[in-house]
Design an enzyme around this catalytic site. Structure first.
Site, mmCIF file in Angstrom:
data_model
loop_
_atom_site.group_PDB
_atom_site.id
_atom_site.type_symbol
_atom_site.label_atom_id
_atom_site.label_comp_id
_atom_site.label_asym_id
_atom_site.label_seq_id
_atom_site.Cartn_x
_atom_site.Cartn_y
_atom_site.Cartn_z
ATOM 1 N N TRP A 324 38.167 36.495 30.752
ATOM 2 C CA TRP A 324 36.849 36.762 29.457
ATOM 3 C C TRP A 324 37.754 38.275 28.272
ATOM 4 C CZ3 TRP A 324 34.269 40.395 26.538
ATOM 5 C CH2 TRP A 324 33.690 40.462 25.318
ATOM 6 N N HIS A 325 37.964 39.184 29.022
ATOM 7 C CA HIS A 325 38.499 40.061 28.316
ATOM 8 C C HIS A 325 40.251 40.179 28.232
ATOM 9 C CE1 HIS A 325 35.480 41.975 30.230
ATOM 10 N NE2 HIS A 325 35.168 42.825 29.651
ATOM 11 N N GLY A 326 40.386 39.082 28.027
ATOM 12 C CA GLY A 326 41.787 38.861 27.787
ATOM 13 C C GLY A 326 42.938 38.785 28.583
#
Lengths: 498, 358
Positions: A324-326
């Site tokens: 989700w962060h990248g």
């Protein structure tokens, strides 16, 4: 628009004036909605269309889902909403990453494939508002919430500018009820909101950007090994930077909302005083961890389907949380490491047979990954003394810092190089950081850990109410003076890229 | 009043007192008003390149063209003010590449060459800041533009809004902390060295011009930079790669009807002697002109340009920058044959008496 800018200062003052004019509540909400769109559009105006699309589709899908009683059409409507939201997120956030890995996969089996490099710009905050709208649709689908009849309230819930681009990730029940009745900050709320805004800006502009960012950028930016001292200082600098940057944003968001009369949920509770990883996730990015718990971990079965499934579910949750962060394998490794640490913590607990609630005074209803996971603790009885707990908190922070290496490094090779440098495996690394850099990072780290440790069972509100008013003023003055001395900071918040 | 309200009132009083006191202190230092030469000011200036002409050239390079070409004087001579995009301490090649890749740029370009910075490989330290500016420009958001314009209103009135000299970061850097062996924190210029005007003109302060002790501090910084710079000369293949990249960019600009000239600004003293050894003219400057087939003006070739002394070996004092610019424009016109409009000459003294305080 970032909070640490003159444009925001002007925007906020005008909005406060507007919000406190004797206008009907509906007009004030329209003002807030238009202001929120303006806040977003001043980055990149075309991306506001995505925000509108997400808002409109989820509002109407939720209504249709609510009216529909048959299971199959309900699922179909939910699928449409999920496809739209996750499709947009996947395209903008993971399009390049997927194509890159697809090309690499074909190449590994001997098929030469060279796709045109996609020139995709990531819309600011898409990960955050996608999760906000998804939680609404999923809650309506699961009949946990009724659809909001007012489009204005719903649009404002999705778009409300303090949380729009970097959280806290709000749930419908957090905000929509507040929009139903007139809200205006009391003088107490206004003052406390301004204090929080000062604190958040201080954390971001002074601590993260001015005292820590340079050291982290230097150590993570070089393509060669560095001395162990430099590697450790660089990692500690990033550890402090990401907390002060992200928690600073959340604190600003909460403070700004409070100045307008609205309450946003807490997003951080002194995470660097966490004892164990389940405790860490009760304190770090709380609104994301609870989102993952409620909409991913529990639907996967949580801990209700036996030990093996629990571990698998934990790993899936943390791996996806990392992603989700990248769009990078480094984030997957980061999430994977957190998953492994959570599983190890649970294993140790099961092995020792010592089930105990680890944190007196902590609100257990805020457990991150369901009941039993949240109860997981690696604290043996003999470690229950204050010194022992502090040692365990430092051990947790040490492991968290190891994971930050993967989070910050530009690629896996760089992460491994930093890790090997940290433990002195690579000899003759370069000395990079100056005495001043080391002094800044060391001082901030000690102060940060001390603050987290002494505040771990408390909160700012409690502390503020106990403190003599002149001492509070002294601290506030110090922060604002340092902010003025630091002046403007053009750096974006790290979490904007997520 | 609640305790929280009392705290807020006291905070407001303390902060306002501090701001007034700090501003008065900053003014008492006689450092001169300086605009922050940040990404936004550069981007604001970068927007002006499309109206460029021989009378209104775009200037890129390092600090020497920022100090030595006086924009006000240029305007008084030609009627138009150049677009100053040079960046102190950087290699201008990323800027050159950026302008070459901008299909809409068809104007006139003056490229300042400071060999030690110009001839550095791709991705090297002197290129980073220039690359950062180039990357920032297309991402300059509406919000950042609005902040820039608010800042622009505040900066002339509040001396303490000087990020490069009076913000927390430079104040911390000035702390007397013993250096860590084997590390270098970068050059530490005295605060009195120079100021930046809104048009990005760089000028030495009155204190710098008057005080040899400050000039010696700057000279010491040059020696410090030299001591921390690579000692070995550029490998031939890298030099060829640099020349090829410059030629490609220059050709792109000329293919669209643009005009390019290289200029070598004055330096003297020990600095000049070191430069002669590290970057011999025939190996670098002459090759650059020949390889790119571009005209160039080397200060030592013209008595009118080589008569100046640099107070700190590398840049001209403001008064000299005025006459240097007046002398430079006719030489540029003669060397290139460009149609530069030259107005009737003004008396040099009319502009030469300027200082950082006016």
């Amino acid at each position: 628009m970032v909070f640490n800018s003159y444009s925001f200062a002007l925007f906020f003052v005008l909005l406060l004036v507007l919000h406190n004019l004797p206008l009907p509540w509906k007009a004030k909400k329209i003002n807030l909605l238009l202001a929120s769109y303006l806040f977003y559009a001043l980055w990149n105006p075309p991306f506001i269309l995505l925000l509108w699309l997400s808002t409109v589709v989820d509002f109407y899908m939720a209504r249709l889902i609510s009216r529909e009683q048959r299971s199959a059409p309900r699922k179909l409507l939910l699928t449409v909403s999920l496809l739209l939201n996750l499709g947009m997120l996947s395209y903008f956030k993971y399009g390049g990453f997927l194509l890159e890995n697809f090309t690499a996969l074909l190449s590994s089996v001997g098929i030469a494939f060279q796709a045109a490099k996609p020139d995709i710009i990531l819309p600011v905050g898409i990960s955050f508002y996608t999760f906000v709208t998804l939680s609404y649709t999923l809650d309506v689908y699961r009949r946990k919430a009724e659809p909001e009849p007012s489009f204005l309230n719903f649009a404002l819930f999705v778009t409300f500018f303090p949380h729009l681009v970097a959280g806290p990730i709000v749930r419908p029940e957090d905000l929509i009820p507040q929009f139903k009745v007139p809200h205006r900050a009391t003088s107490q709320q206004m003052t406390w909101g301004l204090f929080l805004l000062s604190l958040g800006l201080f954390m971001k502009v002074v601590v993260a950007d001015t005292l820590l960012a340079d050291s982290a950028d230097t150590v993570f930016g070089v393509p060669f090994p560095v001395q162990p001292l430099d590697a450790w200082v660089g990692v500690m600098a990033f550890s402090g930077q990401i907390f002060c940057d992200f928690a600073g944003y959340s604190t600003c968001a909460i403070g700004i909302s409070l100045c307008l009369g609205f309450v946003l949920p807490d997003n951080f509770r002194y995470p660097y005083a966490a004892i164990g990883f389940s405790d860490f996730w009760r304190r770090w990015h709380i609104t994301l961890s609870t989102w993952l718990r409620d909409y991913l971990y529990i639907p996967l079965g949580g801990n209700r389907k036996g030990n093996v499934r629990t571990y698998i579910n934990l790993m899936i949750t943390m791996l996806l949380g990392g992603l989700w962060h990248g769009a990078s394998w480094n984030f997957v490794v980061w999430g994977g490491l957190h998953g492994i640490f959570l599983c190890a913590e649970r294993l140790i607990r099961d092995w020792s047979g010592k089930r105990q609630r680890s944190f007196a005074g902590t609100n257990q209803s805020d457990n991150v990954l369901t009941g039993s996971i949240a109860q997981a603790s690696i604290i043996p009885v003999s470690w229950n003394g204050r010194v022992g707990k502090f040692g365990l908190a430092l051990l947790t922070l040490f492991l968290v810092d190891i994971t930050w290496v993967f989070f910050r490094a530009p690629d896996f090779g760089s992460a491994m190089r930093i890790l090997l440098s940290m433990f002195g495996v690579i000899p003759n690394g370069a000395a990079l950081l100056t005495s001043l850099d080391i002094l800044k990072v060391g001082t901030v780290t000690v102060i940060l850990i001390s603050c987290h440790w002494f505040m771990r069972h408390s909160s700012l509100v409690k502390l503020g109410s106990r403190m003599p008013w002149w001492l509070l003023s002294l601290i506030w003055t110090g922060m604002v003076i340092l902010l003025i001395l630091t002046q403007k900071s053009s750096n974006s918040f790290i979490y904007f890229q997520f | 009043m609640t305790p929280l309200q009392k705290a807020s009132v006291l905070t407001l009083v303390c902060v306002l007192t501090f701001v007034v006191g700090w501003e008065l202190y900053c003014r008492s230092q006689h450092l001169g008003l300086s605009f922050n030469d940040d990404e936004s000011l550069w981007a604001h200036t970068r927007k002006e390149i499309y109206q460029s002409s021989p009378s209104r050239p775009v200037i890129i390079g390092s600090s020497r063209v920022k100090f030595d070409l006086d924009l006000d004087t240029w305007e008084s001579v030609t009627g138009e003010k150049p677009v100053q995009l040079a960046l102190a301490g950087t290699a201008p090649r990323p800027l050159l590449t950026d302008l070459a890749n901008d299909e809409n740029f068809k104007g006139t370009l003056i490229i300042g060459v400071t060999e030690g910075l110009f001839f550095t490989p791709d991705g090297s330290f002197p290129e980073r800041e220039a690359t950062k500016r180039v990357n920032f420009y297309p991402k300059w958001s509406l919000s950042q533009q609005l902040s820039f314009h608010i800042n622009r209103v505040l900066e002339p009135w509040l001396y303490f809004l000087d990020e490069e000299r009076l913000a927390l970061r430079p104040l911390l850097t000035d702390l007397p902390i013993p250096p860590r062996p084997g590390t270098w924190g970068g050059p530490k210029f005295p605060r009195e060295f120079s100021v930046t005007k809104f048009d990005r003109q760089e000028i030495m302060t009155d204190a710098m011009v008057a005080d040899t002790a400050i000039q010696n501090k700057v000279k010491a910084v040059w020696m410090d930079i030299g001591a921390h710079s690579p000692k070995q000369s550029l490998p031939p293949f890298l030099l060829t790669a640099i020349l090829n990249s410059v030629k490609k960019s220059v050709d792109q600009i000329r293919a669209r009807g643009g005009k390019v000239v290289f200029v070598r600004m004055p330096s003297d003293g020990v600095f000049r002697e070191i430069e002669k050894k590290s970057h011999p003219r025939e190996q670098y400057w002459d090759r650059l002109l020949a390889h790119t087939n571009t005209p160039g003006i080397y200060f030592e070739d013209y008595p009118a340009l080589s008569k100046y002394r640099c107070p700190e070996w590398s840049h001209l004092a403001p008064k000299d920058a005025v006459t240097f610019t007046q002398d430079f424009i006719p030489i540029l016109q003669q060397k290139t044959g460009w149609p530069i409009r030259i107005r009737a000459a003004k008396t040099p003294l009319a502009t030469a008496s300027r200082s950082v305080h006016n």
